[in-house]
Scaffold this active site. Sequence first.
Site, PDB file in Angstrom:
ATOM      1  N   GLY A 203      23.189  65.877  71.173  1.00  0.00           N
ATOM      2  CA  GLY A 203      22.400  66.830  70.856  1.00  0.00           C
ATOM      3  C   GLY A 203      22.609  66.919  69.510  1.00  0.00           C
ATOM      4  O   GLY A 203      23.110  66.356  68.397  1.00  0.00           O
ATOM      5  N   CYS A 204      22.562  68.289  69.144  1.00  0.00           N
ATOM      6  CA  CYS A 204      22.678  69.038  67.609  1.00  0.00           C
ATOM      7  C   CYS A 204      24.302  68.468  67.029  1.00  0.00           C
ATOM      8  O   CYS A 204      24.962  68.893  67.721  1.00  0.00           O
ATOM      9  CB  CYS A 204      22.850  70.288  67.770  1.00  0.00           C
ATOM     10  SG  CYS A 204      23.451  71.178  66.242  1.00  0.00           S
ATOM     11  N   PHE A 205      23.847  67.758  65.892  1.00  0.00           N
ATOM     12  CA  PHE A 205      25.089  67.262  65.481  1.00  0.00           C
ATOM     13  C   PHE A 205      26.019  68.227  64.595  1.00  0.00           C
ATOM     14  O   PHE A 205      27.121  68.082  64.562  1.00  0.00           O
ATOM     15  CB  PHE A 205      24.952  66.346  64.337  1.00  0.00           C
ATOM     16  CG  PHE A 205      23.883  66.420  63.415  1.00  0.00           C
ATOM     17  CD1 PHE A 205      23.587  67.614  62.648  1.00  0.00           C
ATOM     18  CD2 PHE A 205      23.256  65.228  62.730  1.00  0.00           C
ATOM     19  CE1 PHE A 205      22.605  67.698  61.866  1.00  0.00           C
ATOM     20  CE2 PHE A 205      22.303  65.274  61.822  1.00  0.00           C
ATOM     21  CZ  PHE A 205      21.917  66.759  61.287  1.00  0.00           C
TER      22      PHE A 205
END
Length: 197
Positions: A36-38
């Site tokens: 998901g969101c890095f």
Amino acid sequence: MRRLLVLLTVLLMPSAALAAAPKPATQTQTAVFAGGCFWCMENDMRGIPGVLKVESGYTGGHVAKPTYEDVTSERSGHYESVRVTYNPVKLDYGFLLYKYWKLVDPTDDGGQFCDRGPSYKPAVFVTPAQRPIAEKSRAEAAVRLKSGGMKAQILDAKTFWPAEAYHRDYAKNHAVQYHLYRTGCGRDLRLKQVWGG
């Protein structure tokens, strides 16, 4: 006699000279994860003892030198990901994988938390040497899941492209915005549902 002279020389050497003596270089290894969101992955993995560096970036796709816009358009085939550089003397790859699973929802193959689409799916990108360790770790994580079945993939490593500078160290450089995003996205609440505790 020669050994005795060397030993005496070392013992009599000032401590400052000993401190200045070159230390052997630490060998490092890398691992690449999508979750998901890095921004969240970068921040969470940075806190694992033995991790030396975490970089946000893109991997797994077919577009060279992708931009954030390329990746989020869902036409590049890339995943938002992180490349973790670690000290294998202090951190075993298997334990790094164990920590990774607890940071993602591997039951969701449509994205992660509030971020939807293929570029946000969870995956472990592996070298041939890492594959059997990752496959075993994935199977063990599947047994521990409290909710749903394992859907995260183990994929062959491809070129890792570092993200644009404004994405790097986001949690540290934009703490308020990061906290609002993470809370609003429901990441931590969902992780408790998936893994318990």
